[in-house]
Structure formats: C-alpha cells, structure tokens
Scaffold this motif. Structure first.
Motif, PDB file in Angstrom:
ATOM      1  N   MET A  11       2.121   4.006   0.400  1.00 31.29           N
ATOM      2  CA  MET A  11       1.556   3.050   0.383  1.00 31.29           C
ATOM      3  C   MET A  11       0.531   2.570  -0.759  1.00 31.29           C
ATOM      4  O   MET A  11      -0.120   3.488  -1.018  1.00 31.29           O
ATOM      5  CB  MET A  11       0.013   3.059   1.501  1.00 31.29           C
ATOM      6  N   LEU A  12       1.169   1.546  -0.835  1.00 30.70           N
ATOM      7  CA  LEU A  12       1.034   0.664  -2.417  1.00 30.70           C
ATOM      8  C   LEU A  12      -0.876   0.211  -2.416  1.00 30.70           C
ATOM      9  O   LEU A  12      -1.370  -0.196  -3.573  1.00 30.70           O
ATOM     10  CB  LEU A  12       1.424   0.085  -3.139  1.00 30.70           C
ATOM     11  N   ASP A  13      -1.375  -0.811  -0.737  1.00 28.70           N
ATOM     12  CA  ASP A  13      -1.594  -1.959  -0.944  1.00 28.70           C
ATOM     13  C   ASP A  13      -2.545  -1.913   0.302  1.00 28.70           C
ATOM     14  O   ASP A  13      -0.566  -2.129   0.900  1.00 28.70           O
ATOM     15  CB  ASP A  13      -1.709  -3.221  -2.041  1.00 28.70           C
ATOM     16  N   VAL A  14      -2.748  -2.080   0.840  1.00 29.60           N
ATOM     17  CA  VAL A  14      -3.632  -2.719   1.931  1.00 29.60           C
ATOM     18  C   VAL A  14      -4.612  -4.655   1.467  1.00 29.60           C
ATOM     19  O   VAL A  14      -6.023  -3.569   1.606  1.00 29.60           O
ATOM     20  CB  VAL A  14      -4.503  -2.348   3.032  1.00 29.60           C
ATOM     21  N   SER A  15      -4.192  -5.881   2.351  1.00 30.54           N
ATOM     22  CA  SER A  15      -5.183  -6.216   1.369  1.00 30.54           C
ATOM     23  C   SER A  15      -5.333  -7.388   3.005  1.00 30.54           C
ATOM     24  O   SER A  15      -4.609  -8.450   2.732  1.00 30.54           O
ATOM     25  CB  SER A  15      -4.476  -7.056   0.460  1.00 30.54           C
ATOM     26  N   GLY A  16      -5.870  -7.299   3.668  1.00 36.33           N
ATOM     27  CA  GLY A  16      -6.461  -8.075   5.188  1.00 36.33           C
ATOM     28  C   GLY A  16      -5.414  -7.035   5.725  1.00 36.33           C
ATOM     29  O   GLY A  16      -4.666  -6.766   6.445  1.00 36.33           O
ATOM     30  N   PRO A  17      -4.490  -8.362   6.329  1.00 34.73           N
ATOM     31  CA  PRO A  17      -3.605  -8.345   7.819  1.00 34.73           C
ATOM     32  C   PRO A  17      -1.788  -8.002   6.915  1.00 34.73           C
ATOM     33  O   PRO A  17      -1.107  -7.121   7.485  1.00 34.73           O
ATOM     34  CB  PRO A  17      -2.962  -9.584   8.164  1.00 34.73           C
ATOM     35  N   LEU A  18      -1.694  -7.103   5.445  1.00 32.82           N
ATOM     36  CA  LEU A  18      -0.407  -6.986   4.309  1.00 32.82           C
ATOM     37  C   LEU A  18      -0.219  -5.771   3.938  1.00 32.82           C
ATOM     38  O   LEU A  18      -2.063  -5.309   3.392  1.00 32.82           O
ATOM     39  CB  LEU A  18      -0.035  -7.594   3.624  1.00 32.82           C
ATOM     40  N   VAL A  19       0.091  -5.432   3.995  1.00 30.79           N
ATOM     41  CA  VAL A  19       0.131  -3.761   3.881  1.00 30.79           C
ATOM     42  C   VAL A  19       1.532  -3.371   3.142  1.00 30.79           C
ATOM     43  O   VAL A  19       2.495  -3.957   3.400  1.00 30.79           O
ATOM     44  CB  VAL A  19      -0.129  -2.809   5.231  1.00 30.79           C
ATOM     45  N   THR A  20       1.329  -3.327   1.903  1.00 30.03           N
ATOM     46  CA  THR A  20       2.406  -2.819   0.749  1.00 30.03           C
ATOM     47  C   THR A  20       2.711  -1.715   0.387  1.00 30.03           C
ATOM     48  O   THR A  20       1.829  -0.469   0.722  1.00 30.03           O
ATOM     49  CB  THR A  20       2.336  -3.392  -0.431  1.00 30.03           C
ATOM     50  N   PHE A  21       3.877  -0.999   0.773  1.00 31.20           N
ATOM     51  CA  PHE A  21       4.807   0.365   0.270  1.00 31.20           C
ATOM     52  C   PHE A  21       5.793   0.006  -0.214  1.00 31.20           C
ATOM     53  O   PHE A  21       6.445  -0.510  -0.206  1.00 31.20           O
ATOM     54  CB  PHE A  21       4.633   1.002   1.727  1.00 31.20           C
ATOM     55  N   ARG A  22       6.636   1.222  -0.751  1.00 23.43           N
ATOM     56  CA  ARG A  22       7.485   1.565  -2.014  1.00 23.43           C
ATOM     57  C   ARG A  22       7.880   2.515  -1.048  1.00 23.43           C
ATOM     58  O   ARG A  22       7.672   4.376  -0.360  1.00 23.43           O
ATOM     59  CB  ARG A  22       7.341   2.292  -3.028  1.00 23.43           C
ATOM     60  N   SER A  23       9.293   2.849  -0.665  1.00 22.50           N
ATOM     61  CA  SER A  23      10.054   4.045   0.226  1.00 22.50           C
ATOM     62  C   SER A  23      11.381   4.470  -1.405  1.00 22.50           C
ATOM     63  O   SER A  23      11.974   3.151  -1.868  1.00 22.50           O
ATOM     64  CB  SER A  23      11.020   3.401   0.890  1.00 22.50           C
ATOM     65  N   THR A  24      11.480   5.385  -1.551  1.00 19.57           N
ATOM     66  CA  THR A  24      12.615   5.687  -2.333  1.00 19.57           C
ATOM     67  C   THR A  24      13.897   7.195  -1.592  1.00 19.57           C
ATOM     68  O   THR A  24      12.969   7.810  -0.585  1.00 19.57           O
ATOM     69  CB  THR A  24      11.099   6.744  -3.185  1.00 19.57           C
ATOM     70  N   LEU A  25      14.867   6.328  -1.284  1.00 21.80           N
ATOM     71  CA  LEU A  25      15.912   7.592  -1.554  1.00 21.80           C
ATOM     72  C   LEU A  25      17.167   7.837  -2.519  1.00 21.80           C
ATOM     73  O   LEU A  25      17.154   7.085  -3.418  1.00 21.80           O
ATOM     74  CB  LEU A  25      16.986   6.656  -0.243  1.00 21.80           C
ATOM     75  N   VAL A  26      16.848   9.043  -2.177  1.00 27.00           N
ATOM     76  CA  VAL A  26      18.101   9.268  -3.191  1.00 27.00           C
ATOM     77  C   VAL A  26      19.227  10.256  -1.735  1.00 27.00           C
ATOM     78  O   VAL A  26      19.017  10.604  -1.360  1.00 27.00           O
ATOM     79  CB  VAL A  26      17.175  10.608  -3.629  1.00 27.00           C
ATOM     80  N   PHE A  27      20.417  10.113  -3.023  1.00 29.16           N
ATOM     81  CA  PHE A  27      21.879   9.640  -2.049  1.00 29.16           C
ATOM     82  C   PHE A  27      22.121  11.433  -2.366  1.00 29.16           C
ATOM     83  O   PHE A  27      22.915  11.603  -3.494  1.00 29.16           O
ATOM     84  CB  PHE A  27      22.640   8.579  -2.210  1.00 29.16           C
ATOM     85  N   ALA A  28      22.703  12.048  -1.702  1.00 33.59           N
ATOM     86  CA  ALA A  28      23.185  13.420  -1.913  1.00 33.59           C
ATOM     87  C   ALA A  28      24.722  13.163  -2.011  1.00 33.59           C
ATOM     88  O   ALA A  28      24.665  14.087  -3.909  1.00 33.59           O
ATOM     89  CB  ALA A  28      23.475  14.213  -0.503  1.00 33.59           C
ATOM     90  N   SER A  29      25.308  12.010  -2.447  1.00 30.16           N
ATOM     91  CA  SER A  29      26.418  12.334  -2.792  1.00 30.16           C
ATOM     92  C   SER A  29      27.140  12.225  -4.061  1.00 30.16           C
ATOM     93  O   SER A  29      27.416  13.174  -4.160  1.00 30.16           O
ATOM     94  CB  SER A  29      27.305  11.305  -1.838  1.00 30.16           C
ATOM     95  N   ARG A  61       2.906  -7.873   7.321  1.00 30.08           N
ATOM     96  CA  ARG A  61       2.110  -8.141   8.130  1.00 30.08           C
ATOM     97  C   ARG A  61       1.215  -8.773   9.134  1.00 30.08           C
ATOM     98  O   ARG A  61       2.917  -8.516   9.790  1.00 30.08           O
ATOM     99  CB  ARG A  61       1.849 -10.393   7.458  1.00 30.08           C
ATOM    100  N   PHE A  62       0.533  -7.720   9.103  1.00 21.11           N
ATOM    101  CA  PHE A  62       0.593  -7.705  10.738  1.00 21.11           C
ATOM    102  C   PHE A  62      -0.184  -8.461  11.144  1.00 21.11           C
ATOM    103  O   PHE A  62      -1.759  -9.001  10.623  1.00 21.11           O
ATOM    104  CB  PHE A  62      -0.731  -6.164  10.942  1.00 21.11           C
ATOM    105  N   ARG A  63      -0.047  -9.278  12.788  1.00 21.94           N
ATOM    106  CA  ARG A  63      -0.452 -10.293  13.313  1.00 21.94           C
ATOM    107  C   ARG A  63      -1.457 -10.080  14.842  1.00 21.94           C
ATOM    108  O   ARG A  63      -1.405  -9.009  15.145  1.00 21.94           O
ATOM    109  CB  ARG A  63       0.851 -11.328  13.463  1.00 21.94           C
ATOM    110  N   GLU A  64      -2.529 -10.233  15.278  1.00 20.81           N
ATOM    111  CA  GLU A  64      -3.016  -9.868  16.696  1.00 20.81           C
ATOM    112  C   GLU A  64      -2.543 -11.472  17.434  1.00 20.81           C
ATOM    113  O   GLU A  64      -1.816 -12.241  17.338  1.00 20.81           O
ATOM    114  CB  GLU A  64      -4.593 -11.059  15.981  1.00 20.81           C
ATOM    115  N   ARG A  65      -2.667 -10.580  18.775  1.00 21.01           N
ATOM    116  CA  ARG A  65      -1.796 -10.402  19.418  1.00 21.01           C
ATOM    117  C   ARG A  65      -1.923 -12.209  19.932  1.00 21.01           C
ATOM    118  O   ARG A  65      -1.056 -13.199  19.979  1.00 21.01           O
ATOM    119  CB  ARG A  65      -2.364  -9.893  20.644  1.00 21.01           C
ATOM    120  N   ALA A  66      -2.919 -12.964  19.449  1.00 16.98           N
ATOM    121  CA  ALA A  66      -2.985 -13.992  20.154  1.00 16.98           C
ATOM    122  C   ALA A  66      -2.400 -15.460  18.722  1.00 16.98           C
ATOM    123  O   ALA A  66      -2.179 -16.780  19.619  1.00 16.98           O
ATOM    124  CB  ALA A  66      -4.549 -14.494  19.845  1.00 16.98           C
TER     125      ALA A  66
END
Length: 70
Positions: A1-19, A31-36
């Motif tokens: 996880m890189l950052d959490v700012s209110g309802p926003l969560v920023t993250f990075r994923s890294t994939l390495v291809f075996a081939s 962005r995570f929203r409330e049910r209402a």
C-alpha cells in the motif's frame, strides 16, 4: 500500500513473468464508498435496491447490491 487518503487507497503491484523475466508494474487507486452513497447513486440512475448482502468472502467488509429498474 502506498497511500490511504480518506476513501482512496493507492497501491502498486509488480508482476515478473517466468517465461522471459519481463517486469510489469501497475499503480492503482480504489475508492471505497459507504453503503448509503452507493444506494443513492443507484437510485439517481433509476434503479431500485432490492437487497444488500454481505460479500461472501468478506462479510461485514463489502456489500453486494441487488438492484433492478422498476
């Protein structure tokens, strides 16, 4: 996880291809929203919420909305 700012969560994923060893890095922000808020947006688009359930794999943490147009 890189950052959490209110309802926003920023993250990075890294994939390495075996081939060939190629590296792919992806940055995403969710962005995570409330049910209402989700219910209000569905209604504004002409949907009627028939039922709201817990997500089967994350009960109490995510919702599944069953909605239809009247």
């Amino acid at each position: 996880m890189l950052d959490v700012s209110g309802p926003l969560v920023t993250f990075r994923s890294t994939l390495v291809f075996a081939s060939d060893g190629e590296v792919l890095t992806s940055h995403s922000t969710l962005r995570f929203r409330e049910r209402a808020e989700v219910e209000a947006d569905l209604a504004a688009c002409g949907y009627v919420v028939r039922e709201v359930r817990d997500a089967p794999d994350r009960p109490g943490k995510e919702f599944v909305f069953l909605a239809a147009r009247p």
